[in-house]
Write a protein that holds these residues in place. Structure first.
Motif, PDB file in Angstrom:
ATOM      1  N   HIS A 118       0.808  -1.222   0.000  1.00  0.00           N
ATOM      2  CA  HIS A 118       0.000   0.000   0.000  1.00  0.00           C
ATOM      3  C   HIS A 118       0.846   1.280   0.000  1.00  0.00           C
ATOM      4  O   HIS A 118       0.325   2.363   0.225  1.00  0.00           O
ATOM      5  N   GLN A 119       2.122   1.155  -0.252  1.00  0.00           N
ATOM      6  CA  GLN A 119       3.047   2.287  -0.135  1.00  0.00           C
ATOM      7  C   GLN A 119       2.701   3.426  -1.081  1.00  0.00           C
ATOM      8  O   GLN A 119       2.669   4.593  -0.679  1.00  0.00           O
ATOM      9  N   GLU A 120       2.445   3.131  -2.322  1.00  0.00           N
ATOM     10  CA  GLU A 120       2.198   4.181  -3.308  1.00  0.00           C
ATOM     11  C   GLU A 120       0.916   4.955  -2.991  1.00  0.00           C
ATOM     12  O   GLU A 120       0.902   6.187  -3.045  1.00  0.00           O
ATOM     13  N   GLN A 121      -0.148   4.250  -2.623  1.00  0.00           N
ATOM     14  CA  GLN A 121      -1.403   4.932  -2.283  1.00  0.00           C
ATOM     15  C   GLN A 121      -1.231   5.820  -1.060  1.00  0.00           C
ATOM     16  O   GLN A 121      -1.742   6.935  -1.008  1.00  0.00           O
ATOM     17  N   ALA A 122      -0.510   5.322  -0.058  1.00  0.00           N
ATOM     18  CA  ALA A 122      -0.298   6.105   1.158  1.00  0.00           C
ATOM     19  C   ALA A 122       0.558   7.333   0.873  1.00  0.00           C
ATOM     20  O   ALA A 122       0.268   8.424   1.372  1.00  0.00           O
ATOM     21  N   LEU A 123       1.582   7.184   0.076  1.00  0.00           N
ATOM     22  CA  LEU A 123       2.459   8.303  -0.256  1.00  0.00           C
ATOM     23  C   LEU A 123       1.692   9.413  -0.964  1.00  0.00           C
ATOM     24  O   LEU A 123       1.793  10.586  -0.600  1.00  0.00           O
ATOM     25  N   VAL A 124       0.895   9.041  -1.944  1.00  0.00           N
ATOM     26  CA  VAL A 124       0.098  10.029  -2.676  1.00  0.00           C
ATOM     27  C   VAL A 124      -0.913  10.692  -1.743  1.00  0.00           C
ATOM     28  O   VAL A 124      -1.056  11.917  -1.732  1.00  0.00           O
ATOM     29  N   SER A 125      -1.594   9.906  -0.926  1.00  0.00           N
ATOM     30  CA  SER A 125      -2.619  10.449  -0.030  1.00  0.00           C
ATOM     31  C   SER A 125      -2.021  11.407   0.994  1.00  0.00           C
ATOM     32  O   SER A 125      -2.540  12.507   1.200  1.00  0.00           O
ATOM     33  N   VAL A 126      -0.944  11.006   1.634  1.00  0.00           N
ATOM     34  CA  VAL A 126      -0.332  11.853   2.660  1.00  0.00           C
ATOM     35  C   VAL A 126       0.220  13.136   2.035  1.00  0.00           C
ATOM     36  O   VAL A 126       0.033  14.231   2.584  1.00  0.00           O
ATOM     37  N   ALA A 127       0.880  13.029   0.899  1.00  0.00           N
ATOM     38  CA  ALA A 127       1.432  14.220   0.254  1.00  0.00           C
ATOM     39  C   ALA A 127       0.326  15.192  -0.151  1.00  0.00           C
ATOM     40  O   ALA A 127       0.429  16.395   0.083  1.00  0.00           O
ATOM     41  N   LEU A 128      -0.749  14.671  -0.733  1.00  0.00           N
ATOM     42  CA  LEU A 128      -1.839  15.549  -1.152  1.00  0.00           C
ATOM     43  C   LEU A 128      -2.571  16.157   0.037  1.00  0.00           C
ATOM     44  O   LEU A 128      -2.880  17.349   0.040  1.00  0.00           O
TER      45      LEU A 128
END
Length: 144
Positions: A118-128
């Motif tokens: 789930h790394q990519e989804q979490a990275l995008v969500s947290v950054a946004l």
């Protein structure tokens, strides 16, 4: 900082939608980096730990906590407490591994597998989310 996080989140989101890059264009395979990190010594891991934390997000949170006012000694105490809280999850995992290595290996291994999937989804969500928060707060401060 907020605009940078929004741009990075948008870039990663678009890159994810395009699909994985061809193997020739990638700098290194993720498995290779993780495999090398798994083999480093305890002392190397202790030295790399503080360097690899998301200090940009910690700094943004710290500026929010103390409202960028470091003229009072109590603000430094609050800032130190915030940074300790921000690092506490890593500290908790290290203490858990020290006192219950077998149990920690199983549970933290499962956590690592979940994070990797789930790394990519979490990275995008947290950054946004962090970027939107920081930009909206800045806009609010400019208008008031």
């Amino acid at each position: 900082m907020g605009a940078g996080l929004l741009g990075y989140g948008w870039y990663r989101h678009r890159a994810r939608r395009r699909g994985p890059e061809p193997r020739a264009r990638r700098r290194s395979s993720p498995g290779g980096v993780m495999a090398r990190i798994d083999r480093i010594s305890v002392w190397a891991a202790a030295g790399l730990g503080p360097l690899l934390q998301p200090w940009g997000l910690v700094a943004a949170g710290a500026a929010t906590v103390v409202s960028a006012d470091l003229s009072h000694p109590s603000s430094y105490l609050v800032l130190f407490g915030y940074c300790l809280l921000a690092s506490s999850s890593l500290l908790a995992m290290e203490v858990y591994t020290t006192f219950a290595p077998d149990s920690a290996r199983v549970r933290l291994g499962a956590l690592r597998s979940w994070i990797e999937s789930h790394q990519e989804q979490a990275l995008v969500s947290v950054a946004l989310l962090a970027g939107l928060f920081l930009v909206s707060r800045s806009i609010q401060q400019l208008t008031s």
